[in-house]
Design an enzyme around this catalytic site. Structure first.
Site, PDB file in Angstrom:
ATOM      1  N   GLU A   1       4.241  -2.944   0.406  1.00  0.00           N
ATOM      2  CA  GLU A   1       3.257  -1.875   0.222  1.00  0.00           C
ATOM      3  C   GLU A   1       3.593  -0.768   1.213  1.00  0.00           C
ATOM      4  OE1 GLU A   1       1.349  -1.518  -2.162  1.00  0.00           O
ATOM      5  OE2 GLU A   1       0.777  -3.505  -2.877  1.00  0.00           O
TER       6      GLU A   1
ATOM      7  N   CYS B   1       1.270  -2.898  -6.948  1.00  0.00           N
ATOM      8  CA  CYS B   1       2.429  -3.669  -6.497  1.00  0.00           C
ATOM      9  C   CYS B   1       3.647  -3.021  -7.146  1.00  0.00           C
ATOM     10  CB  CYS B   1       2.304  -5.132  -6.910  1.00  0.00           C
ATOM     11  SG  CYS B   1       3.718  -6.125  -6.403  1.00  0.00           S
TER      12      CYS B   1
END
Length: 190
Positions: free
Chosen positions: A103, A2
Site C-alpha cells: 500500500e 489492493c
C-alpha cells in the site's frame, strides 16, 4: 485498494496451508500487478484446487476484456448488490494467495510504499471472486478480483482501503458454495 502484492512461499507451504492436492508451477513473485496471473484457491466437486487466474475480473456478460483493469478490486460493502460481482459473490468465491501486499501512503506529492505481511511471514488468503469469460474467438479466460474493506489499525495510517484477509479458520466458510450471506458478511471486515 489492493494494487500490488507478493507471493514467494514454496509450493509445499501453500499446498499444506490451503489443503490443496496439486498446484500449478510457482515462481517467486515480488511485485504482482493487475492483469497478471495470480494463484487462487477455489472449491470444486473434487475438493480444493489451485488455479492461475488473470487479475482483473471480466463479468461473463462483458463485451470485451478492457473492463478488467477497472475490476481488480471490489468493495466488500457493495459486492452482493453490484451487477458485475453479484453472481460471482453467490457462486464463485476464491482465495487469492499472497504473502504480503503493498500500500502507498501519500505524503504531499510523494507516495511512500509499504509492504505489509503477517508477523510470521506465512501466506494468507485474500477474499476473491472469479469469473469465466469467453472472448470473440471463443477462447475461455478465467479472471478474478480481490475484495477490499476499511483498513485495520495497522493499515489505516497508510491507506483508506485494504484487502479482505480471510482468517485461516474460515477458509472453508469462504469457499463453501452453500455459505449464507450472513456467514460471508462477517468475514468481510478488516
Amino acid at each position: 485498494m489492493c494494487g500490488r502484492f507478493t507471493l514467494t512461499a514454496s509450493i509445499d507451504v501453500v499446498q499444506d496451508l490451503f489443503e490443496i492436492q496439486s498446484l500449478p508451477s510457482l515462481e517467486p513473485h515480488y511485485n504482482i500487478a493487475p492483469t497478471q496471473d495470480v494463484l487462487a484457491v477455489r472449491e470444486t466437486p473434487h475438493g480444493r484446487e489451485g488455479a492461475l487466474l488473470r487479475w482483473g475480473l471480466i463479468p461473463s456478460w462483458a463485451e470485451d476484456r478492457s473492463i478488467a483493469s477497472k475490476m481488480i478490486n471490489a468493495r466488500s460493502e457493495t459486492v452482493a448488490q453490484k451487477p458485475a460481482f453479484r453472481e460471482a459473490f453467490q457462486h464463485r468465491r476464491c482465495l487469492v494467495v499472497a504473502d504480503g501486499f503493498i500500500e502507498w501512503e501519500r505524503r504531499g506529492s510523494v507516495k511512500q510504499p509499504y509492504w505489509l505481511q503477517l508477523d510470521d511471514g506465512s501466506p494468507l488468503g485474500f477474499a476473491g471472486l472469479w469469473e469465466r469469460w469467453r472472448d470473440e474467438a471463443g477462447a475461455w479466460l478465467e479472471t478474478c478480483t480481490i475484495l477490499t474493506t476499511t483498513p485495520n489499525t495497522l493499515v489505516s495510517p497508510i491507506h483508506n482501503r485494504m484487502p479482505v484477509i480471510v482468517p485461516r479458520s474460515d477458509y472453508g466458510v469462504w469457499l463453501d458454495p452453500a455459505a449464507s450471506p450472513g456467514d460471508l458478511g462477517v468475514l468481510l471486515t478488516a
